[in-house]
Design an enzyme around this catalytic site. Structure first.
Site, PDB file in Angstrom:
ATOM      1  N   PRO A 169      -6.759   9.492  13.873  1.00 61.01           N
ATOM      2  CA  PRO A 169      -5.996   8.687  14.526  1.00 61.01           C
ATOM      3  C   PRO A 169      -5.246   7.742  13.276  1.00 61.01           C
ATOM      4  O   PRO A 169      -5.933   7.655  12.369  1.00 61.01           O
ATOM      5  CB  PRO A 169      -6.770   7.701  15.279  1.00 61.01           C
ATOM      6  CG  PRO A 169      -8.117   8.286  15.596  1.00 61.01           C
ATOM      7  CD  PRO A 169      -8.182   9.214  14.433  1.00 61.01           C
ATOM      8  N   ILE A 170      -4.081   7.935  13.188  1.00 60.11           N
ATOM      9  CA  ILE A 170      -3.121   7.073  12.303  1.00 60.11           C
ATOM     10  C   ILE A 170      -2.029   6.354  13.062  1.00 60.11           C
ATOM     11  O   ILE A 170      -1.519   6.501  13.850  1.00 60.11           O
ATOM     12  CB  ILE A 170      -2.146   8.067  11.562  1.00 60.11           C
ATOM     13  CG1 ILE A 170      -3.070   9.367  10.588  1.00 60.11           C
ATOM     14  CG2 ILE A 170      -1.352   7.429  10.700  1.00 60.11           C
ATOM     15  CD1 ILE A 170      -2.127  10.357  10.223  1.00 60.11           C
TER      16      ILE A 170
END
Length: 63
Positions: free
Chosen positions: A2-3
């Site tokens: 996840p970013i």
């Protein structure tokens, strides 16, 4: 991995940004069952002169 990208107006104390990064990381980790080591949080601070609210720069609107 996840970013998370977060854009905020500049001017907050560094400890607030640090806390934001930690809390967002904790929340994403819990919600997605993702290891914290795999989570990236990018905080971009935008100058108030470059942030428009209702057609007016925030630097002028908040006076």
């Amino acid at each position: 991995m996840p970013i998370i990208n977060i854009q905020i107006l500049e001017g907050r104390p560094p400890e607030k940004v640090k806390s934001l990064i930690a809390r967002v990381t904790d929340t994403v980790s819990e919600e997605l069952d993702a290891p914290k080591e795999n989570i990236r949080v990018l905080v971009t601070e935008i100058p108030k002169t470059h942030w428009g609210i209702a057609g007016v720069p925030a630097s002028e609107k908040r006076k």
